[in-house]
Scaffold this active site. Structure first.
Site, PDB file in Angstrom:
ATOM      1  N   SER A  19      58.578  48.687  24.569  1.00 29.89           N
ATOM      2  CA  SER A  19      58.230  47.274  24.452  1.00 29.89           C
ATOM      3  C   SER A  19      57.287  47.041  23.274  1.00 29.89           C
ATOM      4  O   SER A  19      57.632  47.337  22.141  1.00 29.89           O
ATOM      5  CB  SER A  19      57.634  46.778  25.775  1.00 29.89           C
ATOM      6  OG  SER A  19      57.449  45.389  25.755  1.00 29.89           O
ATOM      7  N   ASP A  33      59.047  40.337  20.416  1.00 30.40           N
ATOM      8  CA  ASP A  33      58.568  41.715  20.357  1.00 30.40           C
ATOM      9  C   ASP A  33      59.746  42.663  20.127  1.00 30.40           C
ATOM     10  O   ASP A  33      60.905  42.223  20.077  1.00 30.40           O
ATOM     11  CB  ASP A  33      57.765  42.051  21.615  1.00 30.40           C
ATOM     12  CG  ASP A  33      58.621  42.167  22.866  1.00 30.40           C
ATOM     13  OD1 ASP A  33      59.747  41.639  22.864  1.00 30.40           O
ATOM     14  OD2 ASP A  33      58.162  42.754  23.866  1.00 30.40           O
ATOM     15  N   ASP A  52      61.655  44.807  21.699  1.00 29.00           N
ATOM     16  CA  ASP A  52      62.845  44.842  22.550  1.00 29.00           C
ATOM     17  C   ASP A  52      63.268  43.448  22.999  1.00 29.00           C
ATOM     18  O   ASP A  52      64.140  43.294  23.854  1.00 29.00           O
ATOM     19  CB  ASP A  52      62.651  45.766  23.748  1.00 29.00           C
ATOM     20  CG  ASP A  52      61.609  45.255  24.734  1.00 29.00           C
ATOM     21  OD1 ASP A  52      60.584  44.720  24.289  1.00 29.00           O
ATOM     22  OD2 ASP A  52      61.807  45.405  25.956  1.00 29.00           O
ATOM     23  N   ASP A  71      61.997  40.917  24.747  1.00 30.77           N
ATOM     24  CA  ASP A  71      61.815  40.290  26.057  1.00 30.77           C
ATOM     25  C   ASP A  71      60.620  39.332  26.081  1.00 30.77           C
ATOM     26  O   ASP A  71      60.468  38.549  27.018  1.00 30.77           O
ATOM     27  CB  ASP A  71      61.713  41.328  27.180  1.00 30.77           C
ATOM     28  CG  ASP A  71      60.534  42.279  27.047  1.00 30.77           C
ATOM     29  OD1 ASP A  71      59.813  42.214  26.032  1.00 30.77           O
ATOM     30  OD2 ASP A  71      60.331  43.093  27.973  1.00 30.77           O
TER      31      ASP A  71
END
Length: 568
Positions: free
Chosen positions: A142, A297, A299, A301
């Protein structure tokens, strides 16, 4: 075994040619690498990359995946037949870790549906549901620093694992043979046997088609000026396609940040919650006179947003502020069912509850973590008691449509652009919209402080903090919510009521003036987080109340831990 014995045992079985041997020779903290096994929780495993049983490497990835495989075998033939979807982001070794996961699953006779190229987390969640797979694996850390990586596991509903399932897999992992002895077959062999199937464009197209349900304002104001940055991550393709399909073409890209780069060279942390990541986007925004700046960000999400204030300067909205704007816009534009409900976490602003009460919509709280929001959505589907409308948390995570069961920055980008265009048509910015909400519902302000307390001493300090506040709450406390005891205590009278949420070592203190604070040890890092919320009569009043509350709480924390600066 102690850490030295663990390291010796590991080196005895590590292949001679393995590059991790060289890394270990140069490792400044070998004890940290071998002091314990990586812990598998509801977010899977996550940590620094490197050699050892407490680091992310192909061996710890293999062991965690073997635990998932054995769990699926416990669930029976249907689980094995449905298989696992695997995706990865742009971090160092993400692609290799994804392949190792697929190979281990194949070794246990479980089929993998593998994205060959990088993909955002919400697309992985969507793919699990679209393919009716039994599980999903996302290789990502993340918004953590560049030397981190992780393996997140998803269930059949496309959501991160609930605690009970994660605990069972964690138990199974302890029974898996030594990680260095797990030797999966070769990729080509597994492909020929049908255990690895590559997927891609079909899933992307189906996901992008689903985004059409996000837009509420079909009359697009095409002159909305957008600046977008994926912060060197995975979102570029899906965000551009989604915006273009919605009629938003006036999009300026932050060129220095559009290409995937695991080192994230232009930012200290690739986290859209941090205002510093908008430095380049603001420069582009000023040149393009942009209405809105958007950052996802790595990834994809989480979504961060910056807008112009009344002075024409760009300000970064907090996750709470953007969530309130999105919620109000959705409720105002949408035809609402009689049993509609929104879901937020216990540390998310109470402004959302004030808004929903104005629309006769129910607000339900969950513990921190989007998996708990996803659990509620699943419960709604099973019982029919409520209709899901919106889910969000203060850390810039939002979900508008439940074809995904994790926070989704791609959905959020399209929705926020639609919302900004709507406000622009009224001659307003999103900042103006936020001020309208404050004027109507009260001036809510929130903040978060975090203490990093590592090692055994840090764990002892966190325990001391929790014990002290649990036994001696601040004198002005009206209600103490103790999620470990699962009870709400009316402090003046001592009366208690049950809390219908899972057990967690979290404390929330509520005051008569609508102020509150919450203490939560992190589940993935050696941190203790402190969340604060107030409601004032003006911006100045609420900021003053917030500063006073923070000071009182953090000074007590400083007295308990000796951590200088905790109260500043």
């Amino acid at each position: 075994m102690d850490w030295k014995s663990n390291m010796t045992h590991w080196l005895e079985h590590l292949p001679i040619e393995d590059p991790l041997r060289i890394e270990l020779q140069n490792e400044p903290n070998p004890e940290g690498c071998f002091c314990k096994n990586m812990e598998f929780g509801t977010a899977g495993i996550r940590g620094r990359m490197g050699p050892g049983i407490n680091r992310m490497n192909i061996y710890t990835v293999r062991k965690a995946t073997a635990g998932l495989a054995k769990y699926m075998m416990e669930q029976g033939h249907d689980a094995i037949k449905r298989g696992v979807v695997i995706a990865h982001d742009c971090r160092h070794l993400s692609q290799e870790f994804a392949m190792e996961s697929a190979k281990i699953l194949g070794m246990y006779g479980i089929r993998s549906f593998l994205f060959k190229d990088l993909r955002p987390t919400p697309v992985l969640s969507f793919a699990v549901r679209y393919l009716s797979a039994y599980s999903g694996i996302m290789i990502t850390a993340s918004h953590n620093p560049p030397d981190y990586n992780g393996l997140k596991v998803y269930g059949p509903d496309g959501a991160q694992l609930p605690p009970k399932t994660a605990d069972r897999i964690a138990d199974i992992i302890q029974t898996v043979e030594f990680e260095c002895l797990l030797e999966p077959p070769h990729e080509k062999e597994l492909q020929q046997q049908g255990f690895i199937t590559y997927i891609g464009k079909q899933i992307d197209n189906a996901y992008l088609d689903s985004l059409t349900a996000i837009r509420l304002n079909k009359k697009v104001q095409k002159d909305l000026r957008i600046v977008f940055t994926p912060l060197h991550g995975t979102a570029m393709h899906h965000v551009r396609k989604g915006l273009n399909a919605a009629g938003f073409y006036n999009v300026t890209l932050v060129k220095e940040q559009i290409y995937p780069d695991p080192n994230f060279p232009t930012v200290e942390l690739p986290n859209p919650e941090e205002h510093a990541v908008f430095e380049l986007a603001i420069q582009y925004g000023e040149e393009a006179d942009a209405d809105i700046l958007l950052a996802t960000d790595p990834d994809a999400d989480r979504l961060g947003v910056a807008v112009k204030n009344s002075s024409g300067e760009y300000v970064v909205l907090t996750g709470n502020q953007l969530g309130a704007l999105m919620l109000h816009y959705l409720l105002k534009q949408k035809s609402l069912p009689r049993n509609g409900a929104i879901i937020k976490t216990i540390v998310t602003s109470e402004l959302g509850r004030a808004i929903t009460s104005d629309f006769s919509v129910r607000t339900l709280d969950t513990l921190t973590g989007f998996k708990f929001i996803a659990e509620k959505i699943d419960e709604f589907e099973r019982t029919g008691e409520f209709k899901f409308l919106f889910g969000y948390e203060e850390s810039c995570g939002y979900l508008i449509a439940d074809f995904v069961r994790d926070k989704d920055a791609i959905q959020s980008v399209v929705f926020v652009a639609d919302m900004a265009a709507y406000y622009k048509k009224q001659g307003k910015s999103l900042y103006d919209g936020l001020m309208d909400l404050f004027e109507k519902y009260g001036y809510f302000q929130e903040s978060v402080q975090s203490l990093k307390l590592e090692g055994k001493e840090g764990s002892d300090q966190i325990a001391r903090i929790m014990d002290a506040f649990r036994m001696d709450p601040p004198s002005q406390t009206l209600v103490l919510e103790d999620y470990l005891a699962r009870e709400s205590i009316h402090v003046p009278s001592g009366t208690k009521a049950p809390i219908d949420l899972p057990k967690a070592n979290v404390l929330k203190f509520k005051f008569a003036d609508d102020s509150w604070f919450c203490i939560r040890p992190s589940g993935t890092e050696s941190k203790c987080k402190f969340y604060f919320g107030v409601k004032g009569k003006s911006i100045a009043d609420s900021r003053g109340k917030l500063s006073k509350l923070e000071k009182e709480v953090m000074e007590k924390v400083e007295s308990l831990t000796g951590y200088m600066g905790a109260g500043k």
